[in-house]
Write a protein that holds these residues in place. Structure first.
Motif, PDB file in Angstrom:
ATOM      1  N   ASP A 114       1.837   3.990   9.982  1.00  0.00           N
ATOM      2  CA  ASP A 114       2.705   4.911  10.344  1.00  0.00           C
ATOM      3  C   ASP A 114       3.397   5.938   9.410  1.00  0.00           C
ATOM      4  O   ASP A 114       3.487   7.119   9.699  1.00  0.00           O
ATOM      5  CB  ASP A 114       3.883   4.089  11.109  1.00  0.00           C
ATOM      6  N   GLN A 115       3.414   5.511   8.194  1.00  0.00           N
ATOM      7  CA  GLN A 115       3.907   6.246   7.206  1.00  0.00           C
ATOM      8  C   GLN A 115       2.768   7.457   6.821  1.00  0.00           C
ATOM      9  O   GLN A 115       3.160   8.636   6.660  1.00  0.00           O
ATOM     10  CB  GLN A 115       4.219   5.628   5.927  1.00  0.00           C
ATOM     11  N   VAL A 116       1.413   6.956   6.746  1.00  0.00           N
ATOM     12  CA  VAL A 116       0.335   8.135   6.527  1.00  0.00           C
ATOM     13  C   VAL A 116       0.301   8.972   7.552  1.00  0.00           C
ATOM     14  O   VAL A 116       0.165   9.991   7.330  1.00  0.00           O
ATOM     15  CB  VAL A 116      -0.819   7.263   6.313  1.00  0.00           C
ATOM     16  N   LYS A 117       0.187   8.578   8.847  1.00  0.00           N
ATOM     17  CA  LYS A 117       0.006   9.367   9.944  1.00  0.00           C
ATOM     18  C   LYS A 117       1.162  10.348   9.932  1.00  0.00           C
ATOM     19  O   LYS A 117       0.992  11.471  10.371  1.00  0.00           O
ATOM     20  CB  LYS A 117       0.107   8.674  11.381  1.00  0.00           C
ATOM     21  N   ALA A 118       2.482   9.885   9.554  1.00  0.00           N
ATOM     22  CA  ALA A 118       3.620  10.776   9.841  1.00  0.00           C
ATOM     23  C   ALA A 118       3.422  11.922   8.576  1.00  0.00           C
ATOM     24  O   ALA A 118       3.686  13.137   8.740  1.00  0.00           O
ATOM     25  CB  ALA A 118       5.008  10.031   9.672  1.00  0.00           C
ATOM     26  N   LYS A 119       3.125  11.522   7.522  1.00  0.00           N
ATOM     27  CA  LYS A 119       2.715  12.649   6.460  1.00  0.00           C
ATOM     28  C   LYS A 119       1.818  13.700   6.724  1.00  0.00           C
ATOM     29  O   LYS A 119       1.888  14.832   6.804  1.00  0.00           O
ATOM     30  CB  LYS A 119       2.341  11.819   5.133  1.00  0.00           C
ATOM     31  N   TYR A 120       0.833  13.197   7.356  1.00  0.00           N
ATOM     32  CA  TYR A 120      -0.471  13.937   7.649  1.00  0.00           C
ATOM     33  C   TYR A 120      -0.187  14.848   8.808  1.00  0.00           C
ATOM     34  O   TYR A 120      -0.935  15.836   9.180  1.00  0.00           O
ATOM     35  CB  TYR A 120      -1.512  13.281   7.427  1.00  0.00           C
ATOM     36  N   GLN A 121       0.721  14.366   9.910  1.00  0.00           N
ATOM     37  CA  GLN A 121       0.723  15.031  11.182  1.00  0.00           C
ATOM     38  C   GLN A 121       1.736  16.270  10.652  1.00  0.00           C
ATOM     39  O   GLN A 121       1.936  17.128  11.574  1.00  0.00           O
ATOM     40  CB  GLN A 121       1.321  14.006  12.106  1.00  0.00           C
ATOM     41  N   PRO A 140       0.658  -1.120   0.061  1.00  0.00           N
ATOM     42  CA  PRO A 140       0.152  -0.178   0.076  1.00  0.00           C
ATOM     43  C   PRO A 140       0.827   1.150   0.117  1.00  0.00           C
ATOM     44  O   PRO A 140       2.058   1.098   0.537  1.00  0.00           O
ATOM     45  CB  PRO A 140      -0.849  -0.252   1.294  1.00  0.00           C
ATOM     46  N   THR A 141       0.494   2.196  -0.734  1.00  0.00           N
ATOM     47  CA  THR A 141       1.247   3.424  -0.725  1.00  0.00           C
ATOM     48  C   THR A 141       0.676   4.689  -0.373  1.00  0.00           C
ATOM     49  O   THR A 141      -0.610   4.775  -0.331  1.00  0.00           O
ATOM     50  CB  THR A 141       1.679   3.620  -2.206  1.00  0.00           C
ATOM     51  N   LEU A 142       1.430   5.643  -0.088  1.00  0.00           N
ATOM     52  CA  LEU A 142       0.986   7.120   0.099  1.00  0.00           C
ATOM     53  C   LEU A 142      -0.091   7.667  -0.991  1.00  0.00           C
ATOM     54  O   LEU A 142      -0.879   8.279  -0.595  1.00  0.00           O
ATOM     55  CB  LEU A 142       2.122   7.896   0.281  1.00  0.00           C
ATOM     56  N   THR A 195     -10.143   3.668   6.012  1.00  0.00           N
ATOM     57  CA  THR A 195     -11.251   4.330   6.835  1.00  0.00           C
ATOM     58  C   THR A 195     -10.842   5.139   8.080  1.00  0.00           C
ATOM     59  O   THR A 195     -10.999   5.913   8.359  1.00  0.00           O
ATOM     60  CB  THR A 195     -12.762   3.709   6.868  1.00  0.00           C
ATOM     61  N   TYR A 196     -10.108   4.234   8.752  1.00  0.00           N
ATOM     62  CA  TYR A 196      -9.376   4.458  10.109  1.00  0.00           C
ATOM     63  C   TYR A 196      -8.361   5.734   9.691  1.00  0.00           C
ATOM     64  O   TYR A 196      -8.489   6.617  10.444  1.00  0.00           O
ATOM     65  CB  TYR A 196      -8.629   3.308  10.841  1.00  0.00           C
ATOM     66  N   LEU A 197      -7.717   5.649   8.748  1.00  0.00           N
ATOM     67  CA  LEU A 197      -6.697   6.670   8.505  1.00  0.00           C
ATOM     68  C   LEU A 197      -7.493   7.909   8.194  1.00  0.00           C
ATOM     69  O   LEU A 197      -7.070   9.044   8.380  1.00  0.00           O
ATOM     70  CB  LEU A 197      -5.585   6.177   7.602  1.00  0.00           C
TER      71      LEU A 197
END
Length: 178
Positions: free
Chosen positions: A169-176, A99-101, A135-137
């Motif tokens: 973790d990657q998605v959350k880091a990007k959006y934070q 899965p990718t950003l 959906t969580y993300l």
């Protein structure tokens, strides 16, 4: 008097059993009862495993107007079904092993477009494992929902493996960062 009381109590007992049976019949015979890992995520977002035509028809009758499909590959049959049912459709081809950003960014754009209109959006994949993560993300990064509540819903469907936890973790880091 004793006999009347017995008849009254017996009547109550059989009425309770009848109502209980009717309620369980309603749940068991719900048109979505056999839809794998069906979950209401928010008032306007639902997710599930792969629906069949009857499921899509039921979901449409319940207000779903847009479908986001996370299954990769040839989706021509589903596209044709969505056109026949008059449902909006978008496919984000999410490779199970990678899965990718970019996948999530595509999902965010599609969710924003569908939620800007009336109706509910269904996110689905084969088992709702990809769907539960996406959906969580979305709920955490875009709707600013409680991490605990959104994560609890995801974990009710499945426990992400190492690949998917790294993606989270990657998605959350990007959006934070934003």
């Amino acid at each position: 008097m004793k006999n009347t009381l017995f008849q009254f109590l017996a009547g109550c007992f059989f009425t309770a059993i009848s109502l209980s049976t009717q309620a369980s019949d309603t749940v068991e015979h719900s048109p979505l009862a056999d839809l794998k890992n069906y979950q209401v995520n928010t008032a306007r977002m639902v997710s599930s495993g792969l629906p069949n035509r009857q499921h899509f028809e039921t979901l449409k009758s319940q207000g779903v107007t847009h479908v986001i499909d996370l299954i990769p590959g040839d989706r021509a049959d589903e596209i044709a079904m969505m056109e026949a049912l008059g449902l909006g459709y978008h496919n984000v081809q999410v490779d199970w092993e990678n899965p990718t950003l970019a996948n999530f960014d595509d999902y965010v754009l599609s969710m924003q477009q569908s939620l800007s209109k009336d109706g509910k959006t269904l996110t689905h994949c084969r088992l709702n494992w990809r769907g539960a993560v996406f959906t969580y993300l979305y709920r955490v990064t875009q709707l600013n929902e409680s991490e605990q509540s959104a994560r609890q819903d995801m974990l009710a469907i499945w426990q992400p493996n190492e690949t998917w936890q790294a993606f989270i973790d990657q998605v959350k880091a990007k959006y934070q960062q934003h």
